[in-house]
Design a protein around this motif. Structure first.
Motif, PDB file in Angstrom:
ATOM      1  N   SER A  25       2.664   5.891  -0.683  1.00 31.31           N
ATOM      2  CA  SER A  25       2.562   4.648  -1.441  1.00 31.31           C
ATOM      3  C   SER A  25       2.579   4.904  -2.945  1.00 31.31           C
ATOM      4  O   SER A  25       3.198   4.149  -3.699  1.00 31.31           O
ATOM      5  N   VAL A  26       1.907   5.955  -3.396  1.00 33.14           N
ATOM      6  CA  VAL A  26       1.940   6.295  -4.823  1.00 33.14           C
ATOM      7  C   VAL A  26       3.372   6.550  -5.262  1.00 33.14           C
ATOM      8  O   VAL A  26       3.843   6.015  -6.271  1.00 33.14           O
ATOM      9  N   LEU A  27       4.092   7.370  -4.492  1.00 28.04           N
ATOM     10  CA  LEU A  27       5.480   7.672  -4.837  1.00 28.04           C
ATOM     11  C   LEU A  27       6.339   6.408  -4.814  1.00 28.04           C
ATOM     12  O   LEU A  27       7.159   6.186  -5.714  1.00 28.04           O
ATOM     13  N   THR A  28       6.148   5.572  -3.806  1.00 27.87           N
ATOM     14  CA  THR A  28       6.966   4.370  -3.678  1.00 27.87           C
ATOM     15  C   THR A  28       6.780   3.438  -4.863  1.00 27.87           C
ATOM     16  O   THR A  28       7.760   2.939  -5.436  1.00 27.87           O
ATOM     17  N   VAL A  29       5.539   3.169  -5.234  1.00 30.44           N
ATOM     18  CA  VAL A  29       5.276   2.260  -6.349  1.00 30.44           C
ATOM     19  C   VAL A  29       5.882   2.808  -7.641  1.00 30.44           C
ATOM     20  O   VAL A  29       6.520   2.078  -8.407  1.00 30.44           O
ATOM     21  N   LEU A  30       5.739   4.090  -7.880  1.00 30.59           N
ATOM     22  CA  LEU A  30       6.303   4.697  -9.085  1.00 30.59           C
ATOM     23  C   LEU A  30       7.834   4.691  -9.031  1.00 30.59           C
ATOM     24  O   LEU A  30       8.498   4.523 -10.067  1.00 30.59           O
ATOM     25  N   ALA A  31       8.393   4.859  -7.821  1.00 32.33           N
ATOM     26  CA  ALA A  31       9.851   4.916  -7.686  1.00 32.33           C
ATOM     27  C   ALA A  31      10.509   3.551  -7.873  1.00 32.33           C
ATOM     28  O   ALA A  31      11.717   3.476  -8.127  1.00 32.33           O
ATOM     29  N   LEU A  32       9.744   2.479  -7.758  1.00 36.08           N
ATOM     30  CA  LEU A  32      10.315   1.152  -7.983  1.00 36.08           C
ATOM     31  C   LEU A  32      10.768   0.974  -9.420  1.00 36.08           C
ATOM     32  O   LEU A  32      11.717   0.233  -9.687  1.00 36.08           O
ATOM     33  N   THR A  33      10.089   1.651 -10.335  1.00 36.79           N
ATOM     34  CA  THR A  33      10.441   1.559 -11.760  1.00 36.79           C
ATOM     35  C   THR A  33      10.372   2.953 -12.389  1.00 36.79           C
ATOM     36  O   THR A  33       9.458   3.246 -13.148  1.00 36.79           O
ATOM     37  N   ILE A  37       2.996   3.042 -14.823  1.00 33.86           N
ATOM     38  CA  ILE A  37       2.230   2.106 -14.006  1.00 33.86           C
ATOM     39  C   ILE A  37       0.756   2.446 -14.213  1.00 33.86           C
ATOM     40  O   ILE A  37       0.356   3.605 -14.083  1.00 33.86           O
ATOM     41  N   SER A  38      -0.038   1.452 -14.550  1.00 32.58           N
ATOM     42  CA  SER A  38      -1.447   1.714 -14.847  1.00 32.58           C
ATOM     43  C   SER A  38      -2.195   2.135 -13.590  1.00 32.58           C
ATOM     44  O   SER A  38      -1.820   1.782 -12.464  1.00 32.58           O
ATOM     45  N   SER A  39      -3.274   2.860 -13.789  1.00 30.23           N
ATOM     46  CA  SER A  39      -4.101   3.283 -12.660  1.00 30.23           C
ATOM     47  C   SER A  39      -4.658   2.082 -11.908  1.00 30.23           C
ATOM     48  O   SER A  39      -4.753   2.094 -10.675  1.00 30.23           O
ATOM     49  N   ASP A  40      -5.030   1.030 -12.641  1.00 28.51           N
ATOM     50  CA  ASP A  40      -5.557  -0.165 -11.982  1.00 28.51           C
ATOM     51  C   ASP A  40      -4.522  -0.788 -11.052  1.00 28.51           C
ATOM     52  O   ASP A  40      -4.849  -1.229  -9.940  1.00 28.51           O
ATOM     53  N   GLN A  41      -3.259  -0.842 -11.505  1.00 31.42           N
ATOM     54  CA  GLN A  41      -2.213  -1.397 -10.657  1.00 31.42           C
ATOM     55  C   GLN A  41      -2.002  -0.538  -9.408  1.00 31.42           C
ATOM     56  O   GLN A  41      -1.808  -1.066  -8.307  1.00 31.42           O
ATOM     57  N   LEU A  42      -2.026   0.761  -9.588  1.00 32.56           N
ATOM     58  CA  LEU A  42      -1.861   1.655  -8.443  1.00 32.56           C
ATOM     59  C   LEU A  42      -3.023   1.523  -7.469  1.00 32.56           C
ATOM     60  O   LEU A  42      -2.821   1.511  -6.249  1.00 32.56           O
ATOM     61  N   VAL A  43      -4.226   1.410  -7.982  1.00 32.94           N
ATOM     62  CA  VAL A  43      -5.395   1.221  -7.124  1.00 32.94           C
ATOM     63  C   VAL A  43      -5.254  -0.070  -6.322  1.00 32.94           C
ATOM     64  O   VAL A  43      -5.534  -0.113  -5.120  1.00 32.94           O
ATOM     65  N   ASP A  44      -4.810  -1.142  -6.991  1.00 35.30           N
ATOM     66  CA  ASP A  44      -4.611  -2.414  -6.286  1.00 35.30           C
ATOM     67  C   ASP A  44      -3.594  -2.270  -5.162  1.00 35.30           C
ATOM     68  O   ASP A  44      -3.754  -2.861  -4.081  1.00 35.30           O
ATOM     69  N   GLU A  45      -2.525  -1.502  -5.420  1.00 37.91           N
ATOM     70  CA  GLU A  45      -1.501  -1.325  -4.396  1.00 37.91           C
ATOM     71  C   GLU A  45      -2.031  -0.533  -3.205  1.00 37.91           C
ATOM     72  O   GLU A  45      -1.716  -0.821  -2.060  1.00 37.91           O
ATOM     73  N   LEU A  46      -2.859   0.466  -3.481  1.00 43.04           N
ATOM     74  CA  LEU A  46      -3.326   1.349  -2.415  1.00 43.04           C
ATOM     75  C   LEU A  46      -4.493   0.777  -1.623  1.00 43.04           C
ATOM     76  O   LEU A  46      -4.584   0.975  -0.406  1.00 43.04           O
ATOM     77  N   TRP A  47      -5.397   0.049  -2.290  1.00 43.69           N
ATOM     78  CA  TRP A  47      -6.596  -0.415  -1.602  1.00 43.69           C
ATOM     79  C   TRP A  47      -6.813  -1.930  -1.658  1.00 43.69           C
ATOM     80  O   TRP A  47      -7.556  -2.459  -0.869  1.00 43.69           O
ATOM     81  N   LEU A  94       0.583  -6.212  -3.732  1.00 42.82           N
ATOM     82  CA  LEU A  94       1.434  -7.299  -4.199  1.00 42.82           C
ATOM     83  C   LEU A  94       2.760  -6.790  -4.728  1.00 42.82           C
ATOM     84  O   LEU A  94       3.823  -7.352  -4.421  1.00 42.82           O
ATOM     85  N   ARG A  95       2.748  -5.743  -5.525  1.00 43.86           N
ATOM     86  CA  ARG A  95       3.987  -5.212  -6.097  1.00 43.86           C
ATOM     87  C   ARG A  95       4.944  -4.774  -4.997  1.00 43.86           C
ATOM     88  O   ARG A  95       6.137  -5.072  -5.050  1.00 43.86           O
ATOM     89  N   CYS A  96       4.435  -4.096  -3.997  1.00 47.51           N
ATOM     90  CA  CYS A  96       5.298  -3.628  -2.910  1.00 47.51           C
ATOM     91  C   CYS A  96       5.813  -4.782  -2.069  1.00 47.51           C
ATOM     92  O   CYS A  96       6.988  -4.790  -1.658  1.00 47.51           O
ATOM     93  N   ARG A  97       4.968  -5.772  -1.804  1.00 49.68           N
ATOM     94  CA  ARG A  97       5.419  -6.911  -1.000  1.00 49.68           C
ATOM     95  C   ARG A  97       6.525  -7.678  -1.714  1.00 49.68           C
ATOM     96  O   ARG A  97       7.536  -8.055  -1.108  1.00 49.68           O
ATOM     97  N   ILE A  98       6.343  -7.913  -3.015  1.00 53.35           N
ATOM     98  CA  ILE A  98       7.359  -8.637  -3.775  1.00 53.35           C
ATOM     99  C   ILE A  98       8.652  -7.838  -3.835  1.00 53.35           C
ATOM    100  O   ILE A  98       9.751  -8.376  -3.623  1.00 53.35           O
TER     101      ILE A  98
END
Length: 265
Positions: free
Chosen positions: A27-35, A40-50, A147-151
């Motif tokens: 998931s970390v790799l995927t979110v970063l690979a989108l852009t 990507i802020s740590s808070d955004q990554l935390v939201d995506e993971l948990w 949310l970022r991954c779903r969108i």
């Protein structure tokens, strides 16, 4: 290194494919690979993971997963993990060219194919087939459901269907026999809200000499739109219906080359 997110997440390096070790790391790799190359802020990554299940030590857990990802990338590529996943301010950045990510290659090819549908449908077919061949399953399949991954997954799926529509229109223009009516019918049924699929199906059937079936597609689409969305078919779908009823010369004769169908979106 290539990053594949149009399906299960994989890495490819020197013609070898590598699966991700865990869903969090994936998931970390995927979110970063989108852009790529955008932090990507740590808070955004935390939201995506948990998400709402955020732990008290979520930032530490994120840092640990980034560390695992760096080590894994380094073991595959020989490039220092910190050079691929860079710390930027209070977040992280994947420092690779966008074209190393299959989703970005797909979008580039799909856009190029869409631009060629009217001018050079044969060339459009080549680009669009390359684009759709990159898909191996639902986008971001192994990512957490932030949310970022779903969108992003929904946007990529939308673009995938549009690319299929463009490919079908190009095929109808130059080699109608290559269109799979069965596949087109299934998609038109699954996506009743996308009237262009029904238009293409009607034209494919008409070109195959199946005028009665083509007209029934219109009536079926009309029923589904009314039942599911409370809508009537749009002007473009009505226009194709009337043209088929009248065997309009603009459609050409069944089984002959089809004039270009313009997108309705």
């Amino acid at each position: 290194m290539e990053i594949q997110i149009l399906g299960s997440v994989f890495l490819t390096h020197e013609n070898k494919q590598y699966a991700m070790a865990s869903k969090r790391v994936s998931s970390v790799l995927t979110v970063l690979a989108l852009t790529p190359r955008e932090p990507i802020s740590s808070d955004q990554l935390v939201d995506e993971l948990w998400g709402e299940r955020r732990m008290a030590n979520a930032r530490n857990a994120l840092h640990a997963n980034v560390g695992r990802l760096r080590k894994y990338l380094e073991s595959i590529t020989g490039i220092r993990g910190g050079d691929l996943i860079r710390t930027v301010g209070s977040g992280y950045l994947l420092d690779v060219p966008p074209e190393t990510v299959d989703a970005h290659r797909f979008l580039k090819l799909a856009d190029a194919g869409a631009d060629l549908v009217h001018r050079d449908p044969a060339a459009a077919i080549d680009r669009l087939e390359q684009a759709l061949a990159l898909w191996r399953g639902p986008a971001l399949l192994d990512a957490c459901e932030g949310l970022r991954c779903r969108i992003s997954a929904a946007q990529l799926e939308e673009r995938r269907i549009t690319a299929y529509e463009d490919l079908t229109a190009a095929k109808l223009a130059v080699e109608a026999h290559r269109v799979s009516v069965t596949e087109l019918r299934q998609l038109a049924t699954e996506h009743a809200e996308r009237e262009r699929l029904s238009e293409l199906l009607m034209l494919a059937l008409y070109r195959d000499g199946r005028q009665a079936e083509a007209l029934e597609v219109f009536h079926g689409a009309r029923r589904r739109l009314a039942s599911d969305l409370g809508l009537e078919p749009g002007r473009a779908l009505h226009r194709v219906y009337q043209a088929i009823l009248q065997q309009d010369a603009e459609l050409g004769e069944p089984r002959q080359a089809l004039a270009q169908l313009a997108p309705t979106s």
